[in-house]
Design a protein around this motif. Structure first.
Motif, PDB file in Angstrom:
ATOM      1  N   TYR A 133       0.782   9.342  11.014  1.00  0.00           N
ATOM      2  CA  TYR A 133       0.435   9.953  12.120  1.00  0.00           C
ATOM      3  C   TYR A 133      -0.656   9.938  12.726  1.00  0.00           C
ATOM      4  O   TYR A 133      -0.811   9.963  14.201  1.00  0.00           O
ATOM      5  CB  TYR A 133       0.847  11.435  11.799  1.00  0.00           C
ATOM      6  N   PHE A 134      -1.822  10.218  12.162  1.00  0.00           N
ATOM      7  CA  PHE A 134      -3.007  10.045  12.759  1.00  0.00           C
ATOM      8  C   PHE A 134      -3.406   8.549  13.121  1.00  0.00           C
ATOM      9  O   PHE A 134      -4.011   8.322  14.388  1.00  0.00           O
ATOM     10  CB  PHE A 134      -4.088  10.460  11.768  1.00  0.00           C
ATOM     11  N   ARG A 135      -2.862   7.582  12.681  1.00  0.00           N
ATOM     12  CA  ARG A 135      -3.093   6.349  13.076  1.00  0.00           C
ATOM     13  C   ARG A 135      -2.384   6.147  14.536  1.00  0.00           C
ATOM     14  O   ARG A 135      -2.900   5.585  15.455  1.00  0.00           O
ATOM     15  CB  ARG A 135      -2.779   5.120  12.106  1.00  0.00           C
TER      16      ARG A 135
ATOM     17  N   ASP B  69      -5.329   5.275  23.726  1.00  0.00           N
ATOM     18  CA  ASP B  69      -6.283   4.269  24.041  1.00  0.00           C
ATOM     19  C   ASP B  69      -5.721   3.180  24.959  1.00  0.00           C
ATOM     20  O   ASP B  69      -6.291   2.798  25.900  1.00  0.00           O
ATOM     21  CB  ASP B  69      -6.870   3.659  23.017  1.00  0.00           C
ATOM     22  N   GLU B  70      -4.223   2.882  24.904  1.00  0.00           N
ATOM     23  CA  GLU B  70      -3.622   1.702  25.194  1.00  0.00           C
ATOM     24  C   GLU B  70      -2.816   2.005  26.196  1.00  0.00           C
ATOM     25  O   GLU B  70      -1.667   1.580  26.400  1.00  0.00           O
ATOM     26  CB  GLU B  70      -2.988   1.017  24.302  1.00  0.00           C
ATOM     27  N   TRP B  71      -2.975   2.901  27.251  1.00  0.00           N
ATOM     28  CA  TRP B  71      -1.850   3.316  28.140  1.00  0.00           C
ATOM     29  C   TRP B  71      -2.477   3.388  29.742  1.00  0.00           C
ATOM     30  O   TRP B  71      -3.744   3.705  29.742  1.00  0.00           O
ATOM     31  CB  TRP B  71      -1.167   4.394  28.041  1.00  0.00           C
ATOM     32  N   GLU B  72      -1.756   2.801  30.573  1.00  0.00           N
ATOM     33  CA  GLU B  72      -2.335   3.063  31.962  1.00  0.00           C
ATOM     34  C   GLU B  72      -1.407   3.788  32.846  1.00  0.00           C
ATOM     35  O   GLU B  72      -0.227   3.289  32.860  1.00  0.00           O
ATOM     36  CB  GLU B  72      -2.581   1.609  32.456  1.00  0.00           C
TER      37      GLU B  72
ATOM     38  N   ARG C 291       0.779  -1.052   0.005  1.00  0.00           N
ATOM     39  CA  ARG C 291       0.149   0.069   0.023  1.00  0.00           C
ATOM     40  C   ARG C 291       0.949   1.169  -0.020  1.00  0.00           C
ATOM     41  O   ARG C 291       2.059   1.127   0.417  1.00  0.00           O
ATOM     42  CB  ARG C 291      -0.758  -0.101   1.164  1.00  0.00           C
ATOM     43  N   LYS C 292       0.303   2.144  -0.430  1.00  0.00           N
ATOM     44  CA  LYS C 292       1.169   3.507  -0.366  1.00  0.00           C
ATOM     45  C   LYS C 292       1.354   4.135   0.995  1.00  0.00           C
ATOM     46  O   LYS C 292       0.450   4.183   1.474  1.00  0.00           O
ATOM     47  CB  LYS C 292       0.486   4.554  -1.416  1.00  0.00           C
ATOM     48  N   LEU C 293       2.426   4.573   1.130  1.00  0.00           N
ATOM     49  CA  LEU C 293       2.560   5.113   2.447  1.00  0.00           C
ATOM     50  C   LEU C 293       2.481   6.643   2.616  1.00  0.00           C
ATOM     51  O   LEU C 293       3.058   7.332   1.722  1.00  0.00           O
ATOM     52  CB  LEU C 293       4.217   4.860   2.946  1.00  0.00           C
ATOM     53  N   SER C 294       1.445   7.302   3.598  1.00  0.00           N
ATOM     54  CA  SER C 294       1.082   8.573   3.618  1.00  0.00           C
ATOM     55  C   SER C 294       1.635   8.893   5.042  1.00  0.00           C
ATOM     56  O   SER C 294       1.297   8.252   6.033  1.00  0.00           O
ATOM     57  CB  SER C 294      -0.067   8.749   3.488  1.00  0.00           C
TER      58      SER C 294
END
Length: 109
Positions: A84-86, A93-96, A76-79
């Motif tokens: 950055y948004f991903r 979401d994944e930290w505590e 897939r093409k890299l943007s």
């Protein structure tokens, strides 16, 4: 204790006639060494530049071999903006928050 030899100033040696000619003709003293350095430098830089281009061409032929094998058909093409948004969305979401153990006698509990 040894003594130093008495050498008068301006004593003649083997290169005296050559030095006198060089003083009369500045091209021998300045121009000839300059031209020699320029010619030698030209050959040296040409060799270094050729090495640089050979190395770059060898690297590009490796990429061409990958294209010939069809390795990048499903890529897939890299943007950078999408990545950055991903990563920004995943990081929220994944930290505590976890409090670590303090060393004994630090004063905080």
């Amino acid at each position: 204790m040894g003594t130093f030899q008495n050498k008068p100033y301006g004593q003649q040696n083997v290169f005296s006639p050559l030095a006198a000619q060089a003083k009369k003709k500045p091209f021998l003293y300045f121009g000839l060494p300059f031209l020699g350095i320029m010619v030698a430098g030209s050959f040296g830089l040409a060799q270094l530049t050729q090495t640089k281009f050979d190395h770059r061409d060898r690297r590009h032929t490796k990429v061409a071999k990958e294209d010939a094998l069809g390795m990048d058909k499903n890529r897939r093409k890299l943007s950078l903006q999408e990545e950055y948004f991903r990563l920004q969305a995943d990081a929220d979401d994944e930290w505590e928050q976890v409090r670590i153990q303090r060393p004994p006698g630090s004063g905080e509990k």
